[in-house]
Design a protein around this motif. Structure first.
Motif, PDB file in Angstrom:
ATOM      1  N   TRP A  19      16.147 -44.088  24.202  1.00 56.55           N
ATOM      2  CA  TRP A  19      17.581 -44.259  24.036  1.00 56.55           C
ATOM      3  C   TRP A  19      17.823 -45.462  23.125  1.00 56.55           C
ATOM      4  CZ3 TRP A  19      21.282 -41.680  27.380  1.00 56.55           C
ATOM      5  CH2 TRP A  19      20.686 -40.850  28.330  1.00 56.55           C
ATOM      6  N   ILE A  20      19.045 -45.561  22.575  1.00 56.47           N
ATOM      7  CA  ILE A  20      19.460 -46.808  21.950  1.00 56.47           C
ATOM      8  C   ILE A  20      20.755 -47.272  22.625  1.00 56.47           C
ATOM      9  CG2 ILE A  20      18.347 -46.380  19.727  1.00 56.47           C
ATOM     10  CD1 ILE A  20      21.262 -46.020  18.608  1.00 56.47           C
ATOM     11  N   ALA A  21      20.867 -48.576  22.742  1.00 53.23           N
ATOM     12  CA  ALA A  21      22.073 -49.198  23.293  1.00 53.23           C
ATOM     13  C   ALA A  21      22.499 -50.292  22.329  1.00 53.23           C
ATOM     14  CB  ALA A  21      21.788 -49.770  24.673  1.00 53.23           C
ATOM     15  N   ASP A  22      23.810 -50.482  22.227  1.00 53.13           N
ATOM     16  CA  ASP A  22      24.325 -51.445  21.272  1.00 53.13           C
ATOM     17  C   ASP A  22      25.644 -52.001  21.806  1.00 53.13           C
ATOM     18  OD1 ASP A  22      25.201 -52.888  19.124  1.00 53.13           O
ATOM     19  OD2 ASP A  22      24.837 -51.306  17.654  1.00 53.13           O
ATOM     20  N   VAL A  23      25.611 -53.224  22.260  1.00 55.33           N
ATOM     21  CA  VAL A  23      26.818 -53.836  22.829  1.00 55.33           C
ATOM     22  C   VAL A  23      27.513 -54.768  21.849  1.00 55.33           C
ATOM     23  CG1 VAL A  23      26.010 -53.646  25.203  1.00 55.33           C
ATOM     24  CG2 VAL A  23      25.490 -55.707  23.900  1.00 55.33           C
ATOM     25  N   GLY A  24      27.036 -54.867  20.615  1.00 53.08           N
ATOM     26  CA  GLY A  24      27.585 -55.855  19.701  1.00 53.08           C
ATOM     27  C   GLY A  24      28.116 -55.341  18.385  1.00 53.08           C
ATOM     28  N   LEU A  35      26.270 -49.929   7.102  1.00 52.29           N
ATOM     29  CA  LEU A  35      26.774 -49.300   5.887  1.00 52.29           C
ATOM     30  C   LEU A  35      28.079 -49.977   5.486  1.00 52.29           C
ATOM     31  CD1 LEU A  35      26.236 -47.024   3.819  1.00 52.29           C
ATOM     32  CD2 LEU A  35      27.863 -45.654   5.131  1.00 52.29           C
ATOM     33  N   LEU A  36      28.144 -50.447   4.251  1.00 54.88           N
ATOM     34  CA  LEU A  36      29.321 -51.145   3.741  1.00 54.88           C
ATOM     35  C   LEU A  36      30.278 -50.160   3.080  1.00 54.88           C
ATOM     36  CD1 LEU A  36      27.379 -54.160   2.185  1.00 54.88           C
ATOM     37  CD2 LEU A  36      28.432 -54.010   4.454  1.00 54.88           C
ATOM     38  N   ALA A  37      31.499 -50.608   2.823  1.00 53.84           N
ATOM     39  CA  ALA A  37      32.536 -49.742   2.251  1.00 53.84           C
ATOM     40  C   ALA A  37      32.149 -49.170   0.889  1.00 53.84           C
ATOM     41  CB  ALA A  37      33.857 -50.493   2.153  1.00 53.84           C
ATOM     42  N   ASP A  38      31.318 -49.896   0.143  1.00 52.26           N
ATOM     43  CA  ASP A  38      30.913 -49.389  -1.175  1.00 52.26           C
ATOM     44  C   ASP A  38      29.701 -48.460  -1.098  1.00 52.26           C
ATOM     45  OD1 ASP A  38      28.836 -51.143  -0.683  1.00 52.26           O
ATOM     46  OD2 ASP A  38      29.227 -52.427  -2.408  1.00 52.26           O
ATOM     47  N   GLU A  39      29.392 -47.988   0.131  1.00 49.13           N
ATOM     48  CA  GLU A  39      28.300 -47.038   0.382  1.00 49.13           C
ATOM     49  C   GLU A  39      26.914 -47.621   0.152  1.00 49.13           C
ATOM     50  OE1 GLU A  39      28.759 -43.961   1.856  1.00 49.13           O
ATOM     51  OE2 GLU A  39      30.816 -44.671   2.026  1.00 49.13           O
ATOM     52  N   THR A  40      26.789 -48.940   0.167  1.00 48.39           N
ATOM     53  CA  THR A  40      25.480 -49.584   0.155  1.00 48.39           C
ATOM     54  C   THR A  40      25.242 -50.139   1.557  1.00 48.39           C
ATOM     55  OG1 THR A  40      26.345 -51.742  -0.509  1.00 48.39           O
ATOM     56  CG2 THR A  40      25.682 -50.228  -2.270  1.00 48.39           C
ATOM     57  N   TYR A  41      23.993 -50.480   1.840  1.00 47.56           N
ATOM     58  CA  TYR A  41      23.658 -51.049   3.145  1.00 47.56           C
ATOM     59  C   TYR A  41      23.500 -52.565   3.049  1.00 47.56           C
ATOM     60  CZ  TYR A  41      22.730 -46.450   5.163  1.00 47.56           C
ATOM     61  OH  TYR A  41      22.856 -45.179   5.643  1.00 47.56           O
ATOM     62  N   SER A  42      23.863 -53.226   4.124  1.00 44.30           N
ATOM     63  CA  SER A  42      23.618 -54.662   4.233  1.00 44.30           C
ATOM     64  C   SER A  42      22.126 -54.894   4.455  1.00 44.30           C
ATOM     65  CB  SER A  42      24.407 -55.230   5.421  1.00 44.30           C
ATOM     66  OG  SER A  42      23.840 -54.753   6.652  1.00 44.30           O
ATOM     67  N   ALA A  43      21.735 -56.150   4.429  1.00 48.90           N
ATOM     68  CA  ALA A  43      20.380 -56.501   4.868  1.00 48.90           C
ATOM     69  C   ALA A  43      20.296 -56.218   6.369  1.00 48.90           C
ATOM     70  CB  ALA A  43      20.117 -57.980   4.608  1.00 48.90           C
ATOM     71  N   ARG A  44      19.081 -56.122   6.887  1.00 51.53           N
ATOM     72  CA  ARG A  44      18.947 -55.969   8.340  1.00 51.53           C
ATOM     73  C   ARG A  44      19.532 -57.210   9.000  1.00 51.53           C
ATOM     74  NH1 ARG A  44      12.826 -53.880   8.204  1.00 51.53           N
ATOM     75  NH2 ARG A  44      13.275 -51.697   7.828  1.00 51.53           N
ATOM     76  N   GLY A  45      20.550 -57.013   9.786  1.00 53.52           N
ATOM     77  CA  GLY A  45      21.197 -58.162  10.389  1.00 53.52           C
ATOM     78  C   GLY A  45      21.921 -57.837  11.675  1.00 53.52           C
ATOM     79  N   HIS A  46      21.851 -56.577  12.093  1.00 51.88           N
ATOM     80  CA  HIS A  46      22.550 -56.177  13.310  1.00 51.88           C
ATOM     81  C   HIS A  46      21.528 -55.798  14.387  1.00 51.88           C
ATOM     82  CE1 HIS A  46      25.434 -54.551  16.032  1.00 51.88           C
ATOM     83  NE2 HIS A  46      24.717 -53.445  16.092  1.00 51.88           N
ATOM     84  N   GLN A  47      21.632 -56.432  15.534  1.00 49.91           N
ATOM     85  CA  GLN A  47      20.690 -56.156  16.627  1.00 49.91           C
ATOM     86  C   GLN A  47      21.171 -54.994  17.486  1.00 49.91           C
ATOM     87  OE1 GLN A  47      19.805 -59.438  19.261  1.00 49.91           O
ATOM     88  NE2 GLN A  47      18.444 -58.204  20.502  1.00 49.91           N
ATOM     89  N   LEU A  48      20.250 -54.115  17.810  1.00 46.65           N
ATOM     90  CA  LEU A  48      20.458 -53.079  18.813  1.00 46.65           C
ATOM     91  C   LEU A  48      19.216 -53.024  19.671  1.00 46.65           C
ATOM     92  CD1 LEU A  48      19.873 -49.563  17.369  1.00 46.65           C
ATOM     93  CD2 LEU A  48      19.943 -51.506  15.850  1.00 46.65           C
ATOM     94  N   THR A  49      19.260 -52.251  20.734  1.00 49.12           N
ATOM     95  CA  THR A  49      18.166 -52.243  21.700  1.00 49.12           C
ATOM     96  C   THR A  49      17.655 -50.831  21.914  1.00 49.12           C
ATOM     97  OG1 THR A  49      19.106 -54.158  22.829  1.00 49.12           O
ATOM     98  CG2 THR A  49      17.519 -52.852  24.072  1.00 49.12           C
ATOM     99  N   GLY A  50      16.343 -50.657  21.790  1.00 45.27           N
ATOM    100  CA  GLY A  50      15.704 -49.406  22.179  1.00 45.27           C
ATOM    101  C   GLY A  50      15.313 -49.505  23.643  1.00 45.27           C
TER     102      GLY A  50
END
Length: 194
Positions: free
Chosen positions: A44-49, A21-36
């Protein structure tokens, strides 16, 4: 690496991707990795980045369940457009960090995401300094030309206006040393949409 390490010791994992979620309340493209992760039938979800005010430990993928992690509280809520949202308690309210679904991703998907994040002049990560360090007592966030140090009782904001101050800040607050000829980015305010 985190996902592969979990798999190598026997965890059932699922690579996932999020829209920040960006400051202007819009979302970026899918670009952040997390792990199920699945442990004894529980998801569970884990996110180290993520950085910033992101997770420190894995949390159950159970919408509405609030989870405390040192200084912070997190929850996952359902999102009718994207599936789920990870939220962080900040002040008196909840702030969305990102939205994600359980769609599977492959290493090729992440290669494309990583290339944009690390090479594109449109990526926040190629334009401004960004570093975070959560500790048991505080959370340190360097973003653009500002260092924020947040404790349970207060937040201190320190300007970082030159490369020399940036170099000293990275060493003092994050334990990171760079040679004098290492090309650090010029500290500047983050773009308005971040």
């Amino acid at each position: 690496l985190f996902l592969l390490a979990l798999r190598s010791i026997g965890f059932k994992t699922r690579p996932l991707a999020a829209r920040v979620l960006l400051a202007d309340e819009t979302y970026s493209a899918r670009g952040h990795q997390l792990t199920g992760i699945e442990i004894l039938g529980r998801k569970w979800i884990a996110d180290v980045g993520y950085g910033g005010n992101g997770l420190i430990e894995a949390i159950p993928l159970e919408p509405g369940l609030e989870t405390d992690q040192t200084l912070d509280r997190f929850r996952i809520v359902l999102d009718e457009d994207f599936g789920f949202r990870l939220e962080h308690a900040l002040g008196d309210g909840w702030r969305t960090l990102y939205a994600f679904s359980l769609d599977p991703y492959s290493s090729l998907d992440y290669r494309t995401m990583n290339y944009f994040s690390s090479q594109s002049p449109d990526s926040i990560f190629t334009r401004i300094p960004f570093c975070t360090l959560p500790t048991a007592e505080e959370r340190r966030i360097l973003f653009g030309n500002t260092l924020k140090i947040r404790t349970p009782k207060k937040q201190t904001v320190i300007p970082v206006e030159t490369i020399e101050v940036l170099r000293d800040t990275l060493k003092e607050w994050f334990g990171l040393s760079f040679p004098d000829d290492f090309p650090l980015p010029q500290p500047q305010p983050p773009p308005a949409n971040r």
